[in-house]
Design a protein around this motif. Structure first.
Motif, PDB file in Angstrom:
ATOM      1  N   SER A   1      -3.754   7.131   5.880  1.00 61.14           N
ATOM      2  CA  SER A   1      -4.505   5.994   5.346  1.00 61.14           C
ATOM      3  C   SER A   1      -4.381   4.768   6.242  1.00 61.14           C
ATOM      4  O   SER A   1      -5.374   4.077   6.502  1.00 61.14           O
ATOM      5  CB  SER A   1      -4.025   5.649   3.936  1.00 61.14           C
ATOM      6  OG  SER A   1      -4.330   6.705   3.053  1.00 61.14           O
ATOM      7  N   LEU A   2      -3.174   4.503   6.702  1.00 62.33           N
ATOM      8  CA  LEU A   2      -3.005   3.360   7.600  1.00 62.33           C
ATOM      9  C   LEU A   2      -3.819   3.585   8.877  1.00 62.33           C
ATOM     10  O   LEU A   2      -4.463   2.664   9.386  1.00 62.33           O
ATOM     11  CB  LEU A   2      -1.521   3.150   7.919  1.00 62.33           C
ATOM     12  CG  LEU A   2      -0.677   2.671   6.723  1.00 62.33           C
ATOM     13  CD1 LEU A   2       0.800   2.583   7.097  1.00 62.33           C
ATOM     14  CD2 LEU A   2      -1.185   1.334   6.203  1.00 62.33           C
TER      15      LEU A   2
ATOM     16  N   LEU B   1       0.833  -1.204   0.000  1.00 60.89           N
ATOM     17  CA  LEU B   1       0.000   0.000   0.000  1.00 60.89           C
ATOM     18  C   LEU B   1       0.866   1.252   0.000  1.00 60.89           C
ATOM     19  O   LEU B   1       0.603   2.212  -0.741  1.00 60.89           O
ATOM     20  CB  LEU B   1      -0.931   0.013   1.216  1.00 60.89           C
ATOM     21  CG  LEU B   1      -1.911   1.197   1.246  1.00 60.89           C
ATOM     22  CD1 LEU B   1      -2.889   1.120   0.077  1.00 60.89           C
ATOM     23  CD2 LEU B   1      -2.677   1.266   2.560  1.00 60.89           C
ATOM     24  N   LYS B   2       1.903   1.245   0.799  1.00 63.10           N
ATOM     25  CA  LYS B   2       2.808   2.393   0.822  1.00 63.10           C
ATOM     26  C   LYS B   2       3.374   2.656  -0.572  1.00 63.10           C
ATOM     27  O   LYS B   2       3.424   3.798  -1.037  1.00 63.10           O
ATOM     28  CB  LYS B   2       3.963   2.143   1.804  1.00 63.10           C
ATOM     29  CG  LYS B   2       3.586   2.242   3.266  1.00 63.10           C
ATOM     30  CD  LYS B   2       4.828   2.055   4.132  1.00 63.10           C
ATOM     31  CE  LYS B   2       4.449   1.907   5.603  1.00 63.10           C
ATOM     32  NZ  LYS B   2       5.642   1.619   6.441  1.00 63.10           N
ATOM     33  N   ILE B   3       3.820   1.582  -1.212  1.00 62.09           N
ATOM     34  CA  ILE B   3       4.391   1.737  -2.552  1.00 62.09           C
ATOM     35  C   ILE B   3       3.359   2.302  -3.513  1.00 62.09           C
ATOM     36  O   ILE B   3       3.645   3.204  -4.305  1.00 62.09           O
ATOM     37  CB  ILE B   3       4.901   0.373  -3.064  1.00 62.09           C
ATOM     38  CG1 ILE B   3       6.130  -0.054  -2.263  1.00 62.09           C
ATOM     39  CG2 ILE B   3       5.234   0.455  -4.550  1.00 62.09           C
ATOM     40  CD1 ILE B   3       6.553  -1.487  -2.516  1.00 62.09           C
ATOM     41  N   PHE B   4       2.146   1.775  -3.411  1.00 62.66           N
ATOM     42  CA  PHE B   4       1.089   2.243  -4.310  1.00 62.66           C
ATOM     43  C   PHE B   4       0.833   3.739  -4.127  1.00 62.66           C
ATOM     44  O   PHE B   4       0.778   4.494  -5.102  1.00 62.66           O
ATOM     45  CB  PHE B   4      -0.202   1.465  -4.058  1.00 62.66           C
ATOM     46  CG  PHE B   4      -1.382   2.032  -4.793  1.00 62.66           C
ATOM     47  CD1 PHE B   4      -1.554   1.770  -6.142  1.00 62.66           C
ATOM     48  CD2 PHE B   4      -2.309   2.847  -4.148  1.00 62.66           C
ATOM     49  CE1 PHE B   4      -2.633   2.293  -6.833  1.00 62.66           C
ATOM     50  CE2 PHE B   4      -3.382   3.393  -4.828  1.00 62.66           C
ATOM     51  CZ  PHE B   4      -3.545   3.105  -6.168  1.00 62.66           C
TER      52      PHE B   4
ATOM     53  N   GLY C   1      -4.159   8.020  13.532  1.00 65.38           N
ATOM     54  CA  GLY C   1      -2.956   7.396  12.993  1.00 65.38           C
ATOM     55  C   GLY C   1      -1.772   8.342  12.939  1.00 65.38           C
ATOM     56  O   GLY C   1      -0.626   7.925  13.061  1.00 65.38           O
ATOM     57  N   ILE C   2      -2.038   9.616  12.760  1.00 67.70           N
ATOM     58  CA  ILE C   2      -0.946  10.586  12.738  1.00 67.70           C
ATOM     59  C   ILE C   2      -0.251  10.635  14.086  1.00 67.70           C
ATOM     60  O   ILE C   2       0.971  10.703  14.170  1.00 67.70           O
ATOM     61  CB  ILE C   2      -1.500  11.973  12.351  1.00 67.70           C
ATOM     62  CG1 ILE C   2      -1.870  11.955  10.875  1.00 67.70           C
ATOM     63  CG2 ILE C   2      -0.472  13.048  12.622  1.00 67.70           C
ATOM     64  CD1 ILE C   2      -2.537  13.195  10.414  1.00 67.70           C
ATOM     65  N   ASP C   3      -1.043  10.564  15.138  1.00 67.52           N
ATOM     66  CA  ASP C   3      -0.439  10.540  16.469  1.00 67.52           C
ATOM     67  C   ASP C   3       0.368   9.267  16.669  1.00 67.52           C
ATOM     68  O   ASP C   3       1.503   9.297  17.131  1.00 67.52           O
ATOM     69  CB  ASP C   3      -1.531  10.635  17.540  1.00 67.52           C
ATOM     70  CG  ASP C   3      -2.054  12.061  17.672  1.00 67.52           C
ATOM     71  OD1 ASP C   3      -1.258  12.983  17.419  1.00 67.52           O
ATOM     72  OD2 ASP C   3      -3.219  12.242  18.011  1.00 67.52           O
TER      73      ASP C   3
ATOM     74  N   GLY D   1      -6.490   5.405   9.007  1.00 68.70           N
ATOM     75  CA  GLY D   1      -7.887   5.277   8.610  1.00 68.70           C
ATOM     76  C   GLY D   1      -8.336   3.836   8.571  1.00 68.70           C
ATOM     77  O   GLY D   1      -9.440   3.489   9.017  1.00 68.70           O
ATOM     78  N   LEU D   2      -7.476   2.978   8.051  1.00 67.44           N
ATOM     79  CA  LEU D   2      -7.811   1.556   8.001  1.00 67.44           C
ATOM     80  C   LEU D   2      -7.965   1.003   9.411  1.00 67.44           C
ATOM     81  O   LEU D   2      -8.883   0.221   9.683  1.00 67.44           O
ATOM     82  CB  LEU D   2      -6.717   0.794   7.239  1.00 67.44           C
ATOM     83  CG  LEU D   2      -6.671   1.087   5.742  1.00 67.44           C
ATOM     84  CD1 LEU D   2      -5.383   0.561   5.113  1.00 67.44           C
ATOM     85  CD2 LEU D   2      -7.886   0.462   5.048  1.00 67.44           C
ATOM     86  N   ARG D   3      -7.073   1.428  10.303  1.00 64.86           N
ATOM     87  CA  ARG D   3      -7.206   0.996  11.690  1.00 64.86           C
ATOM     88  C   ARG D   3      -8.504   1.550  12.287  1.00 64.86           C
ATOM     89  O   ARG D   3      -9.193   0.855  13.025  1.00 64.86           O
ATOM     90  CB  ARG D   3      -5.993   1.478  12.494  1.00 64.86           C
ATOM     91  CG  ARG D   3      -5.193   0.343  13.132  1.00 64.86           C
ATOM     92  CD  ARG D   3      -3.981   0.880  13.865  1.00 64.86           C
ATOM     93  NE  ARG D   3      -2.881   1.217  12.955  1.00 64.86           N
ATOM     94  CZ  ARG D   3      -2.303   2.399  12.866  1.00 64.86           C
ATOM     95  NH1 ARG D   3      -2.719   3.405  13.613  1.00 64.86           N
ATOM     96  NH2 ARG D   3      -1.309   2.581  12.018  1.00 64.86           N
ATOM     97  N   GLY D   4      -8.823   2.787  11.897  1.00 65.58           N
ATOM     98  CA  GLY D   4     -10.017   3.423  12.430  1.00 65.58           C
ATOM     99  C   GLY D   4     -11.289   2.690  12.058  1.00 65.58           C
ATOM    100  O   GLY D   4     -12.277   2.700  12.801  1.00 65.58           O
ATOM    101  N   ILE D   5     -11.277   2.049  10.902  1.00 68.90           N
ATOM    102  CA  ILE D   5     -12.462   1.297  10.493  1.00 68.90           C
ATOM    103  C   ILE D   5     -12.717   0.144  11.447  1.00 68.90           C
ATOM    104  O   ILE D   5     -13.856  -0.139  11.821  1.00 68.90           O
ATOM    105  CB  ILE D   5     -12.271   0.790   9.045  1.00 68.90           C
ATOM    106  CG1 ILE D   5     -12.365   1.982   8.103  1.00 68.90           C
ATOM    107  CG2 ILE D   5     -13.320  -0.245   8.699  1.00 68.90           C
ATOM    108  CD1 ILE D   5     -12.067   1.643   6.675  1.00 68.90           C
TER     109      ILE D   5
END
Lengths: 211, 211
Positions: A196-197, A83-86, B202-204, A199-203
DNA sequence: CTTGCGTTCAAACATCTGTTTGAATAGGAT
DNA sequence: ATCCTATTCAAACAGATGTTTGAACGCAAG
């Protein structure tokens, strides 16, 4: 003038179409930049529209040559890294200001205002990457999402990249520093990745918040 | 024809400009839809460009009337709720398919391909909201971010909303279900909110990941 | 040299489009 | 009824633009 008239028309056409759109671009302008006579478009491409199609194809060839996305497709890498690469690759493509910048602008135009060429673009360029994201995203969230929610997440991610191309005129007036240098762009890519990472965790964390 | 020619020209102009852009829109088309003579634009608005400016202003008046953003500006509300309100409101504006849909399309056009009117739009419409986000975002992350990073976060958030308008043709070909109904749009808004709140967290969590 | 072919060129053409014009119309005030 | 003003109308104008044309050019083959 060491290139052939055909090559010069393709590169000139790419610039003009990207900067002004198909309709606003004039064949006189393109020919002037290419250093060819006005009738050269008819001679080599039959018409302005045929030239446009050839420019699109040429543009895609160049983009894939300059920023190949092999690593992103590598299923042996951890999903996180893929994902990072993308994200980084997409943002770089979008904000590249060499000749490739014209490719991004042209593509942005097609997305926002499709010509008949859009279907071709989607099926050959967008869809393959979209499908990879479809199998990648579920590996990054614990909660099982249905297909539609996965597609939403995908757009949340690519939207963060696209906005820096699409809204560039606005950004340059409100806060030009965020993309004003290669380092700034790099930092923007980092921020999108972190966001984004997260955000994915937030889901996962907020599951059950929906009916 | 119970409306005045001026009103009919404004609504017709809004539609045509939104659908085809300033340049591709023809005064003949606008007048035909408005049911007026071709010279009515000169008579009432002096020129096509003046009509365009009036259409922009009219468009903003209508948008603010239909989706007022009072709650978003209410500083007594928790920052979390204010962000939720902002995201939902923005997405609704962008995907509204009544007359207001033309407003969103017109704005998207201006952002992507600015006319001289863009500066006016940014300063009167975008900037005020942008400034509110600038003081709102720091309240939602623990880590202290510099101004540029805050601006990056802001664009990460609005980018997620904008993509559903900007890339609509692509979405409708790849995964139309994500915005195919009011309920789907609502769920998309939920997803963006969850994703964004997670992103801010995630930023934190990932601080120190940068030089 | 002449021929033939691919290419380049400037000019002309046809169409579209924003603008302008001047006459026609309508409705109210005097 | 007459006049005045605001509005509507169809036609014409001017400029830009994609396309077309036919001649000119250059160069290699015979």
């Amino acid at each position: 003038m060491n290139e052939t008239p055909i090559e010069r028309l393709l590169t000139a056409g790419l610039k003009v179409f990207a900067e002004r759109g198909f309709r606003e671009a004039t064949v006189r302008d393109i020919c002037a930049r290419a250093g060819t006579n006005i009738s050269s478009i008819r001679y080599y491409f039959a018409s302005k529209e045929m030239l446009y199609r050839e420019v699109l194809a040429y543009s895609f060839r160049e983009a894939d040559r300059k920023y190949p996305q092999l690593a992103f497709s590598d299923e042996s890498l951890p999903p996180n890294d893929r994902l990072k690469i993308f994200i980084r690759n997409l943002l770089m493509r979008l904000l590249d200001e060499s000749d490739l910048g014209f490719h991004a602008r042209l593509m942005a135009r097609e997305i926002a205002e499709p010509t008949e060429a859009l279907h071709f673009i989607i099926d050959t360029v967008m869809k393959p990457r979209f499908m990879i994201l479809r199998e990648l995203i579920p590996q990054l969230v614990e909660e099982t999402l249905d297909q539609t929610d996965i597609d939403r997440v995908i757009h949340c991610i690519i939207g963060q990249c696209l906005v820096f191309r699409h809204s560039k005129p606005m950004i340059e007036r409100l806060c030009p520093e965020v993309i004003s240098s290669p380092e700034a762009i790099d930092r923007t890519a980092d921020m999108i990745i972190r966001f984004s990472l997260g955000g994915l965790r937030g889901i996962d964390l907020s599951k059950g918040g929906l009916p």
